[in-house]
Design a protein around this motif. Structure first.
Motif, short mmCIF file in Angstrom:
data_model
loop_
_atom_site.label_atom_id
_atom_site.label_comp_id
_atom_site.label_asym_id
_atom_site.label_seq_id
_atom_site.Cartn_x
_atom_site.Cartn_y
_atom_site.Cartn_z
N PRO A 196 -9.03 1.86 1.30
CA PRO A 196 -8.34 0.90 0.44
C PRO A 196 -9.20 -0.32 0.16
CG PRO A 196 -7.55 0.70 2.67
CD PRO A 196 -8.54 1.83 2.67
N LYS B 111 0.83 -1.20 0.00
CA LYS B 111 0.00 0.00 0.00
C LYS B 111 0.87 1.25 0.00
CE LYS B 111 -3.68 -0.28 2.39
NZ LYS B 111 -4.62 -0.42 3.51
N THR C 75 -3.64 0.63 -3.25
CA THR C 75 -3.22 -0.70 -2.79
C THR C 75 -2.08 -1.20 -3.67
OG1 THR C 75 -4.74 -1.90 -4.22
CG2 THR C 75 -5.58 -1.20 -2.07
#
Length: 390
Positions: free
Chosen positions: A369, A194, A345
């Motif tokens: 996310p 991420k 992500t």
């Protein structure tokens, strides 16, 4: 214990009374030493202590007095390491029994994404996920809550109240994009998980990377890849904004890279000039508190150590520069996408680098996310984030 025999005596934090005698530069702690002496006498005295088993626990076995570890006393040591993926899954199942779970929650996926977590960390993770679900007025705790809770535990809480001007935000985006791009183009590096430019904890932005499995040792190529990644943020700033506009955001990256390079040279024997020798030992602090690392060797050796550390870090800087110059278009694209979405992500970053675009359901500016497997590298028994420090 003798009156209640047979029985077991358990002493927690045995290092509180069992610390090595004679340390502290002459200022001994009489009470503690008297307690230790009495303990030694009772455990191995003239009387037979049949039917009594003594168990003690400590996370500092290195500071215990040698007399405590002799046969007849604490002569058997059992190391209790952090749980592996199987252990983490079972611990999560225990704590999840008290929480109403959504059908999409997979303890195995969460366990895989939390290397280095202790039982207490996992309990905290479940509690944070339950709190997040309550704040969002949900009756069930879903995988999304566990992912967000994991980010909060590992990276700190989001600081959305922190106001950043456009220039600072742009600088942070390119800094994090630099880290992310080096991770993608370093084959020995752990997969990226991420990237975010939302301030968390003490950082203005962060890039997370996680291993695909629990890691117990590190190879030289992995260490060089980590060094290059640490330098990626600073290099991106230099390439895009110029030498005079480089910020202080890379302070934690520089600190990490220097610490890793020093360990490679002085502890792990990975310097060609110095060879496979140990040049550094840890010293206990005054009165046993704190501690410091002491470099062993002559002045010439210390100079050579400093030179080797500098060469490793500067080599990583050059390595990151080559990668980012070669992929400058990807750097611009990734930074602009971070400015638009704030959080990406690992799969989205890979898709963006491969195809030049991402398919996302949420609107631009959303920081939520997409749930995915998360994993890490470098201690706390393996996890680390690189980012711009506030």
């Amino acid at each position: 214990a003798k009156k209640s025999a047979p029985c077991i005596v358990f002493i927690d934090e045995i290092d509180a009374v069992g610390r090595h005698r004679g340390h502290g530069l002459g200022n001994s702690n009489d009470e503690r030493e008297q307690t230790l002496n009495q303990l030694l006498v009772e455990m191995d005295g003239f009387e037979a202590n049949e039917g009594i088993i003594i168990i003690a626990a400590t996370n500092r076995p290195d500071v215990l007095d040698p007399a405590l570890l002799r046969p007849g006393r604490f002569d058997r040591q059992v190391v209790v390491p952090l749980p592996d993926i199987e252990g983490r899954e079972k611990i999560l199942n225990v704590h999840m029994k008290k929480v109403p779970l959504a059908p999409d929650v997979e303890p195995r996926v969460i366990a895989r994404g939390t290397p280095g977590f202790s039982g207490a960390d996992l309990a905290n993770l479940v509690n944070e996920a339950a709190l997040l679900a309550a704040r969002r007025n949900k009756r069930l705790v879903a995988m999304r809550e566990f992912e967000d809770a994991k980010d909060k535990v590992m990276m700190g809480a989001e600081r959305r109240s922190m106001v950043m001007d456009d220039d600072e935000k742009k600088m942070t985006a390119y800094h994090e994009a630099g880290h992310a791009l080096v991770i993608i183009h370093e084959p020995a590096h752990d997969p990226i998980h991420k990237a975010t430019i939302i301030p968390r904890g003490g950082a203005l932005g962060m890039v997370m990377h996680m291993p695909e499995r629990d890691r117990y040792s590190y190879h030289r190529d992995k260490m060089h890849a980590d060094l290059a990644t640490a330098m990626g943020g600073r290099v991106a700033e230099e390439l895009i904004f110029g030498h005079d506009k480089v910020s202080s955001g890379a302070s934690s990256d520089i600190q990490y890279a220097t610490r890793l390079a020093r360990a490679m040279v002085t502890k792990w024997g990975m310097s060609t000039k110095l060879g496979p020798l140990q040049y550094e030992e840890t010293q206990e602090g005054y009165l046993g508190y704190g501690g410091s690392a002491r470099t062993m060797g002559s002045d010439e050796t210390n100079k050579l150590i400093d030179t080797e550390i500098r060469d490793l870090v500067e080599g990583a800087h050059k390595r990151a520069t080559v990668i980012l110059k070669k992929n400058i278009k990807q750097l611009h694209l990734l930074a602009q996408t971070l400015l638009e979405h704030e959080t990406l992500t690992g799969d989205e970053i890979k898709e963006l680098v491969a195809t030049g675009k991402i398919d996302r359901e949420d609107k631009p500016g959303s920081s939520q996310p997409i749930a995915e497997v998360k994993g890490s590298a470098i201690p706390k028994a393996g996890r680390r984030a690189v980012g711009a420090a506030a």
